[in-house]
Design an enzyme around this catalytic site. Structure first.
Site, PDB file in Angstrom:
ATOM      1  N   GLU A 122      21.848  34.858   1.405  1.00 32.74           N
ATOM      2  CA  GLU A 122      22.861  34.559   0.387  1.00 32.74           C
ATOM      3  C   GLU A 122      22.221  34.104  -0.915  1.00 32.74           C
ATOM      4  OE1 GLU A 122      25.931  34.821  -1.368  1.00 32.74           O
ATOM      5  OE2 GLU A 122      26.685  34.522   0.664  1.00 32.74           O
ATOM      6  N   ASP A 135      22.293  36.091  -4.518  1.00 32.08           N
ATOM      7  CA  ASP A 135      22.966  35.504  -5.675  1.00 32.08           C
ATOM      8  C   ASP A 135      22.037  35.392  -6.873  1.00 32.08           C
ATOM      9  OD1 ASP A 135      25.223  35.286  -4.163  1.00 32.08           O
ATOM     10  OD2 ASP A 135      25.113  33.122  -3.895  1.00 32.08           O
ATOM     11  N   SER A 146      30.182  38.634  -1.166  1.00 29.37           N
ATOM     12  CA  SER A 146      29.085  37.779  -1.622  1.00 29.37           C
ATOM     13  C   SER A 146      28.297  38.448  -2.735  1.00 29.37           C
ATOM     14  CB  SER A 146      28.131  37.471  -0.459  1.00 29.37           C
ATOM     15  OG  SER A 146      28.735  36.637   0.492  1.00 29.37           O
TER      16      SER A 146
END
Length: 638
Positions: free
Chosen positions: A303, A307, A553
Site C-alpha cells: 500500500e 501510494d 487503493s
C-alpha cells in the site's frame, strides 16, 4: 448529531431506531443486536453506582452542512473563503444553554449539585448515580454482559430522555454502546487494525515480468505514470510548491506497520521517474508512527509503496509530499487517531475516542508508544488521500456521524478529503454482505456499503480500467479485473443536496432491478462513489521487484495527485484551494468535465451489482478526471 446526519429509514430494517414517543420521554438510542463476542450475563447489581456521562450537543452542528456549502458551492459568494481552525472551534463548542438545560434537569430529578460536574472542554456532564437513579433518569434497565475475553460491561438495550433534553444530548454512557476498554491484544477491534497485514488494501497478481513499450501501446496490460498522464490529460509542472503539499497514504495516510521502503521508491524512479531517485516524503510521526523495516512483504509495503510511487511521481519531484505515519507497532491506530492529530478539538469532540475502536495513547498496556497522544500536533495538508475503508456496518451510526462531522470541518478549512470506495463491488470488505439481523457474512444477500465512502463530506473514489485490447485513447470501463469498484447507497446517511439531481436521474432512468429488501432503494440515501480513476495493472516496486497491483487503493492517490495540481494552479493565481469538491463537481458548470464511464458493473452479494451508465452511476460516479478541462474550470472560479 442525529439532525446533522439524518439516518435513512431503511427498507432493509437494519437500523430501525424509531419508537413511539412516551410523553414526556422518547427513545434516544436503541441497539438492534448484541455485538459479536458479547452475551447477556445477569441483571446489574442493585447496589452498584454508575458513572453516567452525558455527551452534550455541539453548538451549530445542525448547520455544519450549510456552513460547508457556503465555502464550497461554486455559486456561493463565499466560495473559497475557508475557515481557520479557531473559527471551527469557536463555532461548534457546546452552548451555555445546553449545559444549563441538562444541569437543571438533573437537579430537578433529585441529583445533588455536588454530584454534577462539567468537563473542562464543556463536552460532557458527568454524574455519579445509583443504579436506581440511572434507571429512573433514563427509563431503562441495566444488565451485565460478558465478552469472550473475560471482560464485563454494563449496558442497556435502549434508553429514553425527556423531550426538552433530547436536543441537548447526543448520547449517554454507559448505555447501548459497547465501549468497554478491551485490550488491543485481543484483536477484536476493527477500526484500529487498518494498517495490519490482512486488512483490506490493494491486491496483487504477483511478480511482473512483462515488457513495457515506450509508446503507450501496453497500457491496457501495464499501467505506468505515462499511461495515467495520457488518460487524464495531466501535462503540468507545479509552480506554487512552497504553498502546496499533498498528504497521501493508506487509511488516512500510512498506518504502522504499513510502511514504504526508500529502496523501492528508488527502484521505481530509475525506471519511470528519474528525478524521484533518493527523494523521500516529508514524514510527520503521529502516536509513535515510523517507517518500520522489521517486517516486509506486500502486506506490509504494498500500500505505502503504491501510494508514494504514484502520488510522488504524478506531482513530480518539484512538489514535496507530506507523509503522516500513524500509530506504533503495538497499538496501531484508526482514522480517529489521525484526525485527533489534525484537530485538537476532535480529541474530545462528542466525548472523544472510543477505545473499543481507536488506539489509546500513551499505551495503557505497556510495550507500545508511551508518549502523549497526538492532539492538534499536525497541520492538515490541502489534499488527503486514503486508500482503505471499513464496512459501514462495522461501526455504529454515532461513531460514523461523529467522524463524518470532522471531515466537514476539514472541508471548511479548505482540505480535500478522498477515500477509496472499496474493492468488492456492492459487497463489503472481504466480500461480506449483510443479513436482515445486521450481521455480515459471505453468504449474505444484502448490499454492504463502505465507510467513510458514504460520508457526505468526503469524495469517494471508485475504480476503472482500460478494457482488454483497447488503447489508452479509448474510453475506460468499470474495473472488472481482480477487483470490482465499490459503490451503492448508504444505510446510515441521507442524500446530500449537491448530488440529488444526478442520483435521481440515475434512479429514474436506469432503475436497478433488485428487490427493495437487499439494497437501500428509498432514493433518499447518500450514493457513492463520486468519481473514479484507473485501478488495474499498476506496475509497483515492492521489496525489490515489480508487481502488478489492483484496487481503489490505486484510484484514490492518483485522483489526489490531480487535485493537488489543480490546487497548485489556483494558488499560483492567488486563489484559494479547492477544498471540499463535491458541490462543485456535481454542479452544472462542471457537467461533462469528467470522462464518463458507461460500461461495466460491480458484482457482489450474489448479484451483478449496479451498471455503469451515462451520467453519474454507483459504480464509477461522475467518471474519471480530465485535468485540462477541470483546471480551466476551477481557475475560472473566484
Amino acid at each position: 448529531m442525529r439532525s446533522l446526519l439524518s439516518f435513512v429509514v431503511l427498507s432493509l430494517g437494519l437500523l430501525a431506531l424509531s419508537e413511539p414517543i412516551v410523553s414526556p420521554y422518547s427513545v434516544h438510542e436503541r441497539r438492534t443486536h448484541v455485538p459479536s463476542g458479547w452475551t447477556l450475563s445477569r441483571r446489574h447489581d442493585a447496589s452498584a453506582t454508575l458513572p453516567l456521562r452525558f455527551a452534550l450537543t455541539q453548538r451549530n452542528i445542525d448547520d455544519i452542512e450549510t456552513f460547508l456549502m457556503e465555502v464550497s458551492h461554486p455559486k456561493s459568494e463565499n466560495y473559497g473563503k475557508h475557515w481557520s481552525a479557531g473559527d471551527v472551534l469557536k463555532t461548534f463548542a457546546p452552548s451555555d444553554e445546553t449545559i444549563d438545560a441538562v444541569r437543571s434537569w438533573l437537579l430537578e430529578s433529585g441529583i445533588e449539585d455536588e454530584r454534577i460536574s462539567v468537563t473542562p472542554n464543556k463536552g460532557w456532564i458527568e454524574v455519579s448515580a445509583t443504579l436506581e437513579e440511572a434507571e429512573r433518569l433514563l427509563q431503562t434497565e441495566y444488565n451485565v454482559y460478558s465478552h469472550t475475553t473475560g471482560k464485563e460491561h454494563v449496558a442497556c438495550d435502549s434508553y429514553q430522555l425527556p423531550a426538552h433534553i433530547t436536543p441537548h444530548v447526543d448520547f449517554v454512557t454507559p448505555t447501548v454502546h459497547f465501549d468497554a476498554k478491551i485490550s488491543r491484544r485481543s484483536g477484536t477491534e476493527p477500526a484500529r487494525t487498518i494498517g495490519q497485514p490482512g486488512s483490506s488494501g490493494p491486491k496483487t497478481t504477483g511478480r511482473f515480468d512483462g515488457v513495457i513499450a515506450s509508446d503507450l501501446s501496453t497500457c491496457n496490460e501495464y499501467i505506468t505514470l505515462d499511461c495515467l498522464r495520457t488518460l487524464y490529460s495531466l501535462d503540468y509542472t507545479p509552480v506554487a510548491t512552497d504553498k502546496n503539499s499533498y498528504g497521501i497514504g493508506n487509511v488516512t495516510v500510512e498506518y504502522t506497520p504499513e510502511a514504504y521502503l526508500q529502496t523501492d521508491i528508488n527502484m521505481f524512479a530509475m525506471n519511470f521517474s528519474e528525478g524521484l531517485y533518493g527523494v523521500a516524503p516529508y514524514m510527520v510521526s503521529i502516536d509513535g508512527g515510523y517507517a518500520q523495516t522489521e517486517y516486509t512483504g506486500f502486506d506490509y509495503n504494498g500500500e505505502s509503496d503504491l501510494d508514494l510511487q504514484y502520488g510522488m511521481g504524478l506531482v513530480t519531484p518539484a512538489q514535496q509530499v507530506t507523509l503522516y505515519q500513524v500509530g506504533d507497532m503495538v497499538e496501531g491506530a484508526s482514522f480517529n487517531n489521525f484526525l485527533d492529530a489534525l484537530d485538537g478539538s476532535y480529541c474530545t469532540f462528542e466525548g472523544g475516542d472510543d477505545y473499543t475502536q481507536d488506539a489509546e495513547y500513551p499505551d495503557p498496556y505497556g510495550g507500545g508508544y508511551e508518549g502523549p497522544e497526538a492532539c492538534g500536533t499536525a497541520t492538515p495538508t490541502y489534499v488527503i488521500s486514503t486508500s482503505y475503508s471499513y464496512n459501514e456496518a462495522d461501526l455504529t451510526p454515532f461513531y460514523t456521524a461523529r467522524q463524518c462531522a470532522e471531515y466537514a470541518k476539514l472541508g471548511l478549512m479548505g482540505v480535500t478529503v478522498l477515500y477509496s470506495s472499496g474493492d468488492y463491488g456492492v459487497a463489503g470488505n472481504d466480500a461480506l454482505c449483510l443479513n436482515a439481523n445486521g450481521t455480515q457474512t459471505t453468504d449474505g444477500i444484502m448490499f454492504n456499503p463502505s465507510f467513510p465512502g458514504t460520508c457526505p463530506y468526503i469524495t469517494s473514489v471508485g475504480a476503472t480500467m482500460i478494457a482488454p485490447n483497447s488503447t489508452v485513447y479509448e474510453p475506460e470501463t468499470a474495473c472488472e479485473e481482480v477487483i470490482y469498484s465499490g459503490g451503492g447507497f448508504s444505510n446510515y446517511f441521507a442524500m446530500p443536496d449537491y448530488q440529488k439531481e444526478a442520483v435521481e436521474y440515475y434512479l429514474a432512468t436506469y432503475p436497478p432491478d433488485y428487490p427493495a429488501d437487499i439494497w437501500n432503494s428509498t432514493g433518499m440515501s447518500r450514493a457513492f462513489p463520486d468519481i473514479s480513476a484507473n485501478g488495474a495493472n499498476y506496475v509497483v516496486a515492492v521489496d525489490g521487484e515489480f508487481e502488478l497491483v489492483y484496487g481503489t487503493s490505486c484510484s484514490s492517490p492518483v485522483s489526489g495527485a490531480i487535485f493537488t495540481m489543480i490546487n497548485d494552479a489556483r494558488l499560483a493565481a492567488g486563489k484559494s484551494t479547492i477544498g471540499f469538491i463535491n458541490p462543485t463537481i456535481y454542479s452544472t458548470d462542471f457537467s461533462g468535465l469528467f470522462n464518463d464511464i458507461t460500461t461495466g458493473d460491480n458484482p457482489g452479494c450474489g448479484t451483478d451489482g449496479f451498471n455503469a451508465t451515462p451520467g453519474w452511476d454507483p459504480v464509477t460516479g461522475l467518471g474519471t478526471p480530465n485535468f485540462t478541462k477541470l483546471v480551466a474550470a476551477w481557475l475560472a472560479l473566484d
